[in-house]
Design a protein around this motif. Structure first.
Motif, PDB file in Angstrom:
ATOM      1  N   ASP A  35      68.310  57.024  26.668  1.00 66.39           N
ATOM      2  CA  ASP A  35      67.129  56.930  25.805  1.00 66.39           C
ATOM      3  C   ASP A  35      67.601  56.562  24.401  1.00 66.39           C
ATOM      4  O   ASP A  35      68.803  56.548  24.126  1.00 66.39           O
ATOM      5  CB  ASP A  35      66.379  58.261  25.783  1.00 66.39           C
ATOM      6  N   LYS A  37      66.072  56.293  19.964  1.00 61.45           N
ATOM      7  CA  LYS A  37      65.018  56.310  18.959  1.00 61.45           C
ATOM      8  C   LYS A  37      65.544  55.586  17.727  1.00 61.45           C
ATOM      9  O   LYS A  37      66.748  55.538  17.473  1.00 61.45           O
ATOM     10  CB  LYS A  37      64.543  57.727  18.627  1.00 61.45           C
ATOM     11  N   LYS A  79      60.944  49.914  28.523  1.00 62.54           N
ATOM     12  CA  LYS A  79      61.155  51.350  28.735  1.00 62.54           C
ATOM     13  C   LYS A  79      61.317  51.710  30.214  1.00 62.54           C
ATOM     14  O   LYS A  79      62.011  52.674  30.538  1.00 62.54           O
ATOM     15  CB  LYS A  79      59.998  52.149  28.130  1.00 62.54           C
ATOM     16  N   ASP A  80      60.700  50.922  31.108  1.00 67.04           N
ATOM     17  CA  ASP A  80      60.816  51.244  32.536  1.00 67.04           C
ATOM     18  C   ASP A  80      62.163  50.815  33.119  1.00 67.04           C
ATOM     19  O   ASP A  80      62.413  51.011  34.300  1.00 67.04           O
ATOM     20  CB  ASP A  80      59.657  50.645  33.334  1.00 67.04           C
TER      21      ASP A  80
END
Length: 98
Positions: A35, A37, A79-80
């Protein structure tokens, strides 16, 4: 009068786990990116900071970088398609995913 709980708004919390490691410790080594950010940098005004949640050697780790190339590349990943395996290379001018 409305009650906040009736809005059914859930907090969006992104908690990354693991020890922070310098990006240079993962150059040219396969890692999994779990992930990320992107936030405003706390160290350099008017720049962005990429926080990566990675897995290396079956351990979760956190990397911070201001690399604009890595930011551009990761923003292009749907994102997938996470998690994904990659290698970060340093070609002496910039860092990039390969």
């Amino acid at each position: 009068m409305n009650n906040f709980k009736d809005f059914n708004i859930k907090p969006r919390v992104i908690n990354f786990t693991g020890d922070k490691i310098p990006i240079k410790r993962v150059f040219n080594i396969p890692i999994q990116v779990l992930d990320y950010k992107i936030e405003n940098s706390k160290h350099k005004e008017n720049t962005k900071c990429l926080t990566l949640q990675i897995e290396k050697d079956n351990e979760k780790r956190i990397i911070f970088t201001g690399s604009t190339i890595l930011i551009q590349q990761i923003e292009s990943v749907p994102k997938d398609r996470f998690p994904f395996e990659t290698t970060i290379v340093n070609d002496n001018e910039y860092f990039e995913f390969t």
